[in-house]
Design a protein around this motif. Sequence first.
Motif, PDB file in Angstrom:
ATOM      1  N   TYR A 110      71.751 -20.127 -27.485  1.00  0.00           N
ATOM      2  CA  TYR A 110      70.706 -20.811 -26.723  1.00  0.00           C
ATOM      3  C   TYR A 110      70.071 -21.928 -27.544  1.00  0.00           C
ATOM      4  CZ  TYR A 110      66.616 -21.175 -23.647  1.00  0.00           C
ATOM      5  OH  TYR A 110      65.649 -21.623 -22.811  1.00  0.00           O
ATOM      6  N   ASP A 167      66.545  -8.077 -33.519  1.00  0.00           N
ATOM      7  CA  ASP A 167      66.579  -7.636 -32.122  1.00  0.00           C
ATOM      8  C   ASP A 167      65.338  -6.778 -31.884  1.00  0.00           C
ATOM      9  OD1 ASP A 167      67.144  -6.752 -29.596  1.00  0.00           O
ATOM     10  OD2 ASP A 167      69.117  -5.942 -30.087  1.00  0.00           O
ATOM     11  N   SER A 191      68.429 -16.777 -16.279  1.00  0.00           N
ATOM     12  CA  SER A 191      67.319 -17.154 -17.149  1.00  0.00           C
ATOM     13  C   SER A 191      66.045 -16.371 -16.813  1.00  0.00           C
ATOM     14  CB  SER A 191      67.049 -18.650 -17.040  1.00  0.00           C
ATOM     15  OG  SER A 191      66.731 -18.988 -15.703  1.00  0.00           O
ATOM     16  N   HIS A 249      75.923 -12.001 -25.554  1.00  0.00           N
ATOM     17  CA  HIS A 249      75.035 -13.034 -26.085  1.00  0.00           C
ATOM     18  C   HIS A 249      75.629 -14.432 -25.923  1.00  0.00           C
ATOM     19  CE1 HIS A 249      72.316 -10.218 -28.132  1.00  0.00           C
ATOM     20  NE2 HIS A 249      73.399  -9.480 -28.277  1.00  0.00           N
ATOM     21  N   GLY A 306      66.806 -10.919 -18.895  1.00  0.00           N
ATOM     22  CA  GLY A 306      67.661 -10.838 -20.074  1.00  0.00           C
ATOM     23  C   GLY A 306      66.848 -10.569 -21.321  1.00  0.00           C
ATOM     24  N   HIS A 307      67.480 -10.842 -22.448  1.00  0.00           N
ATOM     25  CA  HIS A 307      66.906 -10.480 -23.733  1.00  0.00           C
ATOM     26  C   HIS A 307      67.278 -11.545 -24.757  1.00  0.00           C
ATOM     27  CE1 HIS A 307      65.438  -7.723 -26.770  1.00  0.00           C
ATOM     28  NE2 HIS A 307      66.571  -7.834 -27.429  1.00  0.00           N
ATOM     29  N   TYR A 308      66.336 -11.921 -25.607  1.00  0.00           N
ATOM     30  CA  TYR A 308      66.576 -12.905 -26.659  1.00  0.00           C
ATOM     31  C   TYR A 308      66.696 -12.207 -28.011  1.00  0.00           C
ATOM     32  CZ  TYR A 308      65.400 -16.463 -23.271  1.00  0.00           C
ATOM     33  OH  TYR A 308      65.393 -17.268 -22.163  1.00  0.00           O
ATOM     34  N   THR A 349      69.901 -16.352 -29.349  1.00  0.00           N
ATOM     35  CA  THR A 349      70.805 -16.087 -28.233  1.00  0.00           C
ATOM     36  C   THR A 349      70.059 -15.452 -27.069  1.00  0.00           C
ATOM     37  OG1 THR A 349      71.404 -13.886 -29.073  1.00  0.00           O
ATOM     38  CG2 THR A 349      72.788 -15.735 -29.745  1.00  0.00           C
ATOM     39  N   HIS A 350      70.672 -15.580 -25.903  1.00  0.00           N
ATOM     40  CA  HIS A 350      70.172 -14.932 -24.701  1.00  0.00           C
ATOM     41  C   HIS A 350      71.276 -14.030 -24.182  1.00  0.00           C
ATOM     42  CE1 HIS A 350      69.349 -14.572 -20.328  1.00  0.00           C
ATOM     43  NE2 HIS A 350      68.119 -14.424 -20.775  1.00  0.00           N
ATOM     44  N   LYS A 351      70.916 -12.803 -23.840  1.00  0.00           N
ATOM     45  CA  LYS A 351      71.874 -11.848 -23.289  1.00  0.00           C
ATOM     46  C   LYS A 351      71.369 -11.453 -21.912  1.00  0.00           C
ATOM     47  CE  LYS A 351      73.944  -7.364 -24.290  1.00  0.00           C
ATOM     48  NZ  LYS A 351      73.949  -6.238 -25.229  1.00  0.00           N
TER      49      LYS A 351
END
Length: 107
Positions: A98, A73, A28, A95, A31-33, A22-24
Amino acid sequence: MEVEKPTPSRVTGQYELVAVLTHKGRSSDAGHYVGWVREEEQQQKDAAASAEQNAAKRSKKGDDGVPGWVKFDDDTVSAVTSDEVLRLHGGGDWHMGYLFLYRAKLG
């Protein structure tokens, strides 16, 4: 872990979700994966055998009989329920799915 090779007589045409990336974040560029991986059945059996050590993990299993999930995480690894994974449809500040990884179900 030994991987079974599918033979034409065992292929069911059905698949099960085994992992989600997921991407939060709002774009693009920022963010954070986070990775979410479904536990294997044997891992659950091993966890049940050592109840004291895995009490927190077992408490996070869903009531739907579906194997639990593990959230990766960064350097934090935690057990989550299948319900939490089903809520990964957000976007923006939550989230958003992705990349989804599936495994063929064999008959």
